[in-house]
Scaffold this motif. Sequence first.
Motif, mmCIF file in Angstrom:
data_model
loop_
_atom_site.group_PDB
_atom_site.id
_atom_site.type_symbol
_atom_site.label_atom_id
_atom_site.label_comp_id
_atom_site.label_asym_id
_atom_site.label_seq_id
_atom_site.Cartn_x
_atom_site.Cartn_y
_atom_site.Cartn_z
ATOM 1 N N LYS A 173 5.448 -5.332 -3.794
ATOM 2 C CA LYS A 173 6.546 -4.698 -3.070
ATOM 3 C C LYS A 173 7.178 -3.587 -3.896
ATOM 4 O O LYS A 173 7.437 -3.750 -5.085
ATOM 5 N N TYR A 227 2.794 -4.620 0.218
ATOM 6 C CA TYR A 227 1.370 -4.690 0.542
ATOM 7 C C TYR A 227 0.865 -6.115 0.321
ATOM 8 O O TYR A 227 1.109 -6.718 -0.720
ATOM 9 N N HIS A 235 -2.295 -8.345 -0.292
ATOM 10 C CA HIS A 235 -3.640 -8.160 -0.830
ATOM 11 C C HIS A 235 -4.635 -9.086 -0.132
ATOM 12 O O HIS A 235 -4.577 -10.296 -0.281
ATOM 13 N N VAL A 256 -5.503 -0.174 -3.429
ATOM 14 C CA VAL A 256 -4.235 -0.032 -2.707
ATOM 15 C C VAL A 256 -3.058 -0.344 -3.622
ATOM 16 O O VAL A 256 -2.031 0.362 -3.605
ATOM 17 N N VAL A 288 0.158 2.067 -4.474
ATOM 18 C CA VAL A 288 1.559 1.697 -4.282
ATOM 19 C C VAL A 288 2.315 1.825 -5.592
ATOM 20 O O VAL A 288 3.450 2.331 -5.624
ATOM 21 N N THR A 348 -1.296 -4.187 5.292
ATOM 22 C CA THR A 348 -2.518 -4.600 4.609
ATOM 23 C C THR A 348 -3.691 -3.816 5.162
ATOM 24 O O THR A 348 -3.543 -3.029 6.113
ATOM 25 N N VAL A 408 -2.600 5.110 3.113
ATOM 26 C CA VAL A 408 -1.564 4.433 2.334
ATOM 27 C C VAL A 408 -0.411 5.391 2.071
ATOM 28 O O VAL A 408 0.768 5.037 2.189
ATOM 29 N N VAL A 443 3.474 4.709 3.192
ATOM 30 C CA VAL A 443 4.514 4.429 2.205
ATOM 31 C C VAL A 443 5.562 5.520 2.127
ATOM 32 O O VAL A 443 6.753 5.254 2.083
#
Length: 260
Positions: free
Chosen positions: A37, A45, A47, A56, A60, A92, A192, A196
């Motif tokens: 987070k 996210y 996993h 990923v 992030v 995800t 992504v 985000v």
Amino acid sequence: LKAGVARAAAFRQCVASQHDTDATIRHHARGQYEIVKCAALDVAYVHVYKAAGTTVMRLVEKMCPEPVARYANFGTHARWDAATLDASLLFTFVRDPEDRFRSSLFELSLPHRASRSWLPFVIAQANATGETVAALAIRNMLKKRRAAVRHDAPLKKVDGHIGIQSYFLMDDGWPMPIDYVGLLSDDLSDEVEALVCGRAGVFANATRLAPRRDRSNTDAAYATGASRGPFGTMLEEPHSEETQKDIREFFKLDYQCLGL
């Protein structure tokens, strides 16, 4: 991004509708998970193993203006903290089950994985019978799933690296409040980024970021293929129709609820 939002909504509805009829869902207790987070951007996210998770998480981490928080649980049945994640965009990525199954077999064949998995026994059986490792592995997994359904019990003893992707998105038999489920693709970094923070060009060098953890053994094995051993050209071998059928049956929850 609309497709990922719709897939998440369909997943939540699908799992909830099957909760009372599928024992492997009803008795599922979440025993292994990892959530990353970024509080500053209010995103988290989840996993899913063998679906570009490390990539990923690197993205992030790079995007977040402060250190990320991790919520991890390996091997016990402690539940994730819903209150902590409730305000976040929870997202995800998932992968085609057959493609992921093939990759997972290779992952579990790596020296640092094989010692803790059931795969060496499958390999030995394949050597003795002449059958493929993939055929024997999915047959063994399917046998466990059928037994769980027959005995109205949870599905156990299937490594998360090769298990059902939907299980990573469930808690105590119910779907997590997942907001976005993307499909693994060549546009992963851009997707992504759009999720985000919606800024362009932030991750031009994403593939060159330092690893989140020491993956030297895994990376070296992937690069050289030295750990394939008895597999030979396993990753390139096409699955038989029977093996494909078994894969579809074992991962039917992913096919049905994730639209794969």
